[in-house]
Design an enzyme around this catalytic site. Structure first.
Site, PDB file in Angstrom:
ATOM      1  N   ARG A 187       0.843  -1.192   0.000  1.00 14.23           N
ATOM      2  CA  ARG A 187       0.000   0.000   0.000  1.00 14.23           C
ATOM      3  C   ARG A 187       0.880   1.244   0.000  1.00 14.23           C
ATOM      4  O   ARG A 187       1.971   1.251   0.562  1.00 14.23           O
ATOM      5  CB  ARG A 187      -0.900   0.024   1.229  1.00 14.23           C
ATOM      6  CG  ARG A 187      -2.124  -0.862   1.125  1.00 14.23           C
ATOM      7  CD  ARG A 187      -2.998  -0.760   2.363  1.00 14.23           C
ATOM      8  NE  ARG A 187      -2.352  -1.327   3.516  1.00 14.23           N
ATOM      9  CZ  ARG A 187      -1.755  -0.649   4.482  1.00 14.23           C
ATOM     10  NH1 ARG A 187      -1.749   0.673   4.458  1.00 14.23           N
ATOM     11  NH2 ARG A 187      -1.193  -1.260   5.487  1.00 14.23           N
ATOM     12  N   SER A 200      -1.325  -3.766  10.155  1.00 18.56           N
ATOM     13  CA  SER A 200      -1.021  -4.729   9.097  1.00 18.56           C
ATOM     14  C   SER A 200       0.272  -5.470   9.429  1.00 18.56           C
ATOM     15  O   SER A 200       1.239  -4.875   9.899  1.00 18.56           O
ATOM     16  CB  SER A 200      -0.846  -4.008   7.760  1.00 18.56           C
ATOM     17  OG  SER A 200      -2.035  -3.336   7.428  1.00 18.56           O
ATOM     18  N   ALA A 201       0.264  -6.785   9.148  1.00 16.20           N
ATOM     19  CA  ALA A 201       1.467  -7.623   9.316  1.00 16.20           C
ATOM     20  C   ALA A 201       1.936  -7.697  10.774  1.00 16.20           C
ATOM     21  O   ALA A 201       3.125  -7.775  11.052  1.00 16.20           O
ATOM     22  CB  ALA A 201       2.591  -7.156   8.388  1.00 16.20           C
ATOM     23  N   CYS A 202       0.993  -7.672  11.720  1.00 15.17           N
ATOM     24  CA  CYS A 202       1.316  -7.861  13.142  1.00 15.17           C
ATOM     25  C   CYS A 202       0.653  -9.122  13.689  1.00 15.17           C
ATOM     26  O   CYS A 202       0.502  -9.274  14.900  1.00 15.17           O
ATOM     27  CB  CYS A 202       0.890  -6.659  13.972  1.00 15.17           C
ATOM     28  SG  CYS A 202       1.912  -5.209  13.701  1.00 15.17           S
ATOM     29  N   ASP A 232      -9.214  -9.703   9.201  1.00 17.07           N
ATOM     30  CA  ASP A 232      -8.722  -8.353   8.878  1.00 17.07           C
ATOM     31  C   ASP A 232      -9.728  -7.239   9.143  1.00 17.07           C
ATOM     32  O   ASP A 232      -9.335  -6.159   9.557  1.00 17.07           O
ATOM     33  CB  ASP A 232      -8.291  -8.318   7.405  1.00 17.07           C
ATOM     34  CG  ASP A 232      -7.445  -7.105   7.053  1.00 17.07           C
ATOM     35  OD1 ASP A 232      -6.593  -6.721   7.878  1.00 17.07           O
ATOM     36  OD2 ASP A 232      -7.628  -6.538   5.968  1.00 17.07           O
ATOM     37  N   LYS A 258      -9.521  -2.393   1.919  1.00 11.57           N
ATOM     38  CA  LYS A 258      -9.240  -1.229   2.768  1.00 11.57           C
ATOM     39  C   LYS A 258     -10.039  -0.003   2.307  1.00 11.57           C
ATOM     40  O   LYS A 258     -10.517   0.781   3.116  1.00 11.57           O
ATOM     41  CB  LYS A 258      -7.746  -0.920   2.780  1.00 11.57           C
ATOM     42  CG  LYS A 258      -6.887  -2.111   3.217  1.00 11.57           C
ATOM     43  CD  LYS A 258      -7.167  -2.505   4.645  1.00 11.57           C
ATOM     44  CE  LYS A 258      -6.720  -3.888   5.000  1.00 11.57           C
ATOM     45  NZ  LYS A 258      -5.551  -4.101   5.768  1.00 11.57           N
ATOM     46  N   ARG A 315       2.222 -12.262  -0.492  1.00 13.03           N
ATOM     47  CA  ARG A 315       0.891 -12.582   0.043  1.00 13.03           C
ATOM     48  C   ARG A 315       0.292 -13.843  -0.567  1.00 13.03           C
ATOM     49  O   ARG A 315       0.653 -14.243  -1.668  1.00 13.03           O
ATOM     50  CB  ARG A 315      -0.066 -11.416  -0.269  1.00 13.03           C
ATOM     51  CG  ARG A 315       0.334 -10.084   0.348  1.00 13.03           C
ATOM     52  CD  ARG A 315      -0.275  -9.918   1.701  1.00 13.03           C
ATOM     53  NE  ARG A 315       0.199  -8.734   2.410  1.00 13.03           N
ATOM     54  CZ  ARG A 315      -0.406  -8.248   3.495  1.00 13.03           C
ATOM     55  NH1 ARG A 315      -1.500  -8.811   3.952  1.00 13.03           N
ATOM     56  NH2 ARG A 315       0.089  -7.202   4.124  1.00 13.03           N
ATOM     57  N   HIS A 343     -10.518  -2.289  11.721  1.00 18.45           N
ATOM     58  CA  HIS A 343      -9.418  -3.127  11.214  1.00 18.45           C
ATOM     59  C   HIS A 343      -9.169  -4.256  12.216  1.00 18.45           C
ATOM     60  O   HIS A 343      -8.166  -4.276  12.912  1.00 18.45           O
ATOM     61  CB  HIS A 343      -8.180  -2.238  11.065  1.00 18.45           C
ATOM     62  CG  HIS A 343      -7.066  -2.848  10.276  1.00 18.45           C
ATOM     63  ND1 HIS A 343      -5.761  -2.425  10.386  1.00 18.45           N
ATOM     64  CD2 HIS A 343      -7.056  -3.842   9.348  1.00 18.45           C
ATOM     65  CE1 HIS A 343      -5.000  -3.130   9.569  1.00 18.45           C
ATOM     66  NE2 HIS A 343      -5.752  -3.993   8.940  1.00 18.45           N
ATOM     67  N   TYR A 387      -1.503  -3.611  -7.022  1.00 17.70           N
ATOM     68  CA  TYR A 387      -1.200  -4.412  -5.842  1.00 17.70           C
ATOM     69  C   TYR A 387      -2.217  -4.307  -4.695  1.00 17.70           C
ATOM     70  O   TYR A 387      -2.547  -3.204  -4.249  1.00 17.70           O
ATOM     71  CB  TYR A 387       0.183  -4.025  -5.276  1.00 17.70           C
ATOM     72  CG  TYR A 387       0.618  -5.024  -4.223  1.00 17.70           C
ATOM     73  CD1 TYR A 387       1.194  -6.232  -4.592  1.00 17.70           C
ATOM     74  CD2 TYR A 387       0.374  -4.793  -2.875  1.00 17.70           C
ATOM     75  CE1 TYR A 387       1.536  -7.175  -3.648  1.00 17.70           C
ATOM     76  CE2 TYR A 387       0.712  -5.729  -1.919  1.00 17.70           C
ATOM     77  CZ  TYR A 387       1.297  -6.917  -2.316  1.00 17.70           C
ATOM     78  OH  TYR A 387       1.630  -7.854  -1.384  1.00 17.70           O
TER      79      TYR A 387
END
Ligand code: SAT
Ligand code: MN
Length: 586
Positions: free
Chosen positions: A71, A250-252, A279, A208, A372, A228, A199
């Site tokens: 993003r 994101s990505a946690c 998500d 999102k 991903r 979120h 992407y």
């Protein structure tokens, strides 16, 4: 063939086609036959690569442009009519200026290409929670990804009927010029425009852009919330299931927590975790509680680090009908690989860019850190039986969390709803590869919504505070941190399945079974109340994990003061009061 006679839909498509000048317009009806022919076409042009169909039926690989892998927050705009409505945390341009500028980029951008019309639903089609959108795109990858991530096709057009109540999304890859890449939201026009990217969150407009940025505005106006958050159910041995929603950046690890497998002892005793979503959660008052649905239909998960130990359910979810983006292609058996999948990187492989790569000798990662998988939710062995429940599930606890090396303890509970909103508003996290820019830099990320809130964040907090008046039994609010490190920078909490021990404490607190320690920041577990049996964590380590370092927290307070100051008079008084209380308690 046109699939509707809705004048609002048709005139808007005509306008977009006149602007972008595609060779033809193709309507996506949702049929497997049409999707199959699009897959074949994408394979023929190289947009998709067919993977080993015996080992991975229905699976494909896609490589994005190397300049287009995450993003782009600095190129994402909220174009409300008034700048004040976008608030200090969003990029803003006036709608007139943005439309004019983007029109010049869209002009003729689809020449020589097909414009696909994707009618899609966020939520179960026809349910009271569902909202509808139509995305126009020149990318087959987007069509196929939307077909996994959302419910698409004719049934959605039937719901839209003759009305104008749908989100209008226009996406064009154009020439992928990063300098002319824009993701723009026009909340007053129900419109999303995205250009020069191919992407993930930049282009799968249901995710999102719609389900968070546009939906947060709808939620503010209609008395609900778009967050979120993952949603999971914890089933006790007696068969009773309690649901929690959790917000992490994101990505946690949202996908990992959502699909968690309880530690062995718990599993044997009959505990189970069900995934409702990984998500996004839409939450509404109902029967005196907050009920949540996952508006999505699939998972867009981070590949690196996902393996049969860290998340066997995600691995199972990707076993068929999945699309992999920017991972390693193993040329020996035409399967995929990424860092952390196993200890056997392929030697005869192509990296995420498509260059020859030998995992044994290469000094650089083969998969992009934000590579991903896009996988259908129905593939997930622990998908909740309530996943398609049109009314959603009642939420007992809301959990906030981020990556904090030192400050935040493993878990703490807020004193009440307003204090819980405060706890969410002061969330901080170290940045990840999910967004372009530096990784590992601490930043404020309230409710994990910093990049996703479609309006002024001060107004958003006021809306949060106000929700309590609509719900007799609001969820209890907690904060967790799986990422505490020791002096050598090593994680001291094992995480993954062991996080279940923290969920257990949280749910016991919700049902009033446990006491807690009242600290400056909120309620902490009593020593002994987090079950460590079989975890490999000793009580001294737990003490470190639960330690609240007052000096660090005083620094934290100055950081929060600075952050809050940005909001001026939209900052709710109740939150400055909470900050003053925290400061005094420290
Ligand atoms: O690229 S997405 O926004 O869809 C994924 C993420 O950053 O959470
Ligand atoms: Mn996310």
């Amino acid at each position: 063939m046109q699939l509707t006679s809705n004048k609002h839909v048709l005139s808007w498509i005509d306008e977009c086609a006149a602007l972008t000048a595609p060779d033809s317009v193709v309507w996506i009806d949702g049929s497997e036959a049409q999707l199959a022919s699009l897959r074949a076409e994408a394979v023929a042009t190289g947009e998709l690569i067919t993977l080993n169909q015996e080992k991975m039926p229905g699976c494909y690989l896609h490589r994005s442009d190397p300049t287009d892998v995450a993003r782009v927050e600095d190129r994402t705009f909220i174009c409300s009519r008034s700048k004040r409505d976008a608030g200090p945390t969003n990029n803003w341009k006036s709608p007139d200026e943005m439309y004019a500028m983007m029109k010049s980029i869209y002009a003729g951008a689809m020449a020589g290409r097909v414009m696909y019309v994707i009618p899609y639903s966020m939520g179960v089609v026809g349910s009271p929670f569902a909202k509808y959108g139509i995305e126009l795109t020149d990318s087959i990858y987007v069509v196929l990804s939307m077909a996994i991530m959302t419910r698409i096709g004719k049934s959605v057009l039937a719901q839209i009927g003759d009305g104008a109540d749908f989100i209008k999304g226009l996406h064009a890859k154009a020439n992928l010029d990063p300098e002319r890449r824009y993701i723009a939201h026009f909340p007053e026009d129900n419109t999303i425009w995205s250009v020069n990217s191919g992407y993930g969150g930049n282009v799968l407009l249901g995710k999102k852009c719609f389900a968070l940025r546009m939906a947060s505005v709808l939620g503010r106006d209609q008395g609900w919330m778009a967050e979120h958050m993952l949603i999971l159910g914890v089933e006790a041995p007696n068969g009773e299931t309690k649901y929690v929603a959790a917000a992490f950046p994101s990505a946690c690890g949202k996908t990992n927590l959502a699909m968690l497998i309880p530690p062995e002892g718990y599993e044997k005793a009959g505990w189970k975790v069900w995934c409702v979503g990984d998500d996004i959660a839409w939450l509404r008052p109902k029967n005196g509680m907050l009920y949540a649905v996952n508006p999505e239909y699939g998972f867009f998960g981070v590949a690196p680090g996902t393996n049969v130990k860290s998340n066997p359910n995600a691995i199972a979810a990707t076993a068929k009908n999945a699309i992999f983006t920017n991972v390693v292609q193993n040329l020996d058996d035409n399967t995929v690989w990424w860092e952390g999948l196993d200890k056997n990187p392929p030697e005869n492989a192509l990296d995420w860019r498509g260059n020859p790569w030998n995992g044994k000798t290469a000094g650089t990662p083969g998969a992009h850190p934000n590579s991903r998988f896009t996988a259908p939710a129905v593939n997930c062995p622990c998908i909740s039986p309530e996943f398609e429940n049109p009314d959603g599930v009642p939420i007992s606890a809301i959990i906030f969390g981020g990556r904090r090396a030192k400050t935040a303890p493993l878990v703490y509970q807020s004193r009440d709803w307003t204090h819980g909103v405060f706890v969410g508003s002061i969330m901080g996290s170290e940045t990840t590869a999910a967004a372009a820019g530096a990784v590992g830099v601490a930043r404020r990320d309230p409710m994990a919504m910093l990049p996703f809130c479609g309006y002024d964040m001060g107004d958003y907090w006021a809306h949060w505070i106000d929700m309590a008046s609509k719900v007799e039994n609001p969820p209890q609010i907690f904060n967790v941190n799986w990422f505490r490190t020791d002096d050598d920078g090593k994680f001291i909490w094992p995480g993954y399945g062991e996080n279940f021990r923290v969920l257990e404490w949280i749910l016991k607190r919700c049902s009033g079974q446990l006491d807690a320690v009242d600290s400056a920041i909120g309620y902490l577990p009593l020593p002994g109340d987090v079950n460590l049996d079989g975890s490999g964590v000793d009580s001294a380590t737990l003490e470190t994990l639960l330690n609240v370092d007052k000096a660090l927290w005083r620094d934290e307070v100055s950081g929060i003061e600075e952050f809050y100051a940005k909001f001026g008079d939209t900052l709710p008084k109740a939150l400055s009061a909470e900050l003053a209380k925290l400061s005094a308690a420290l």
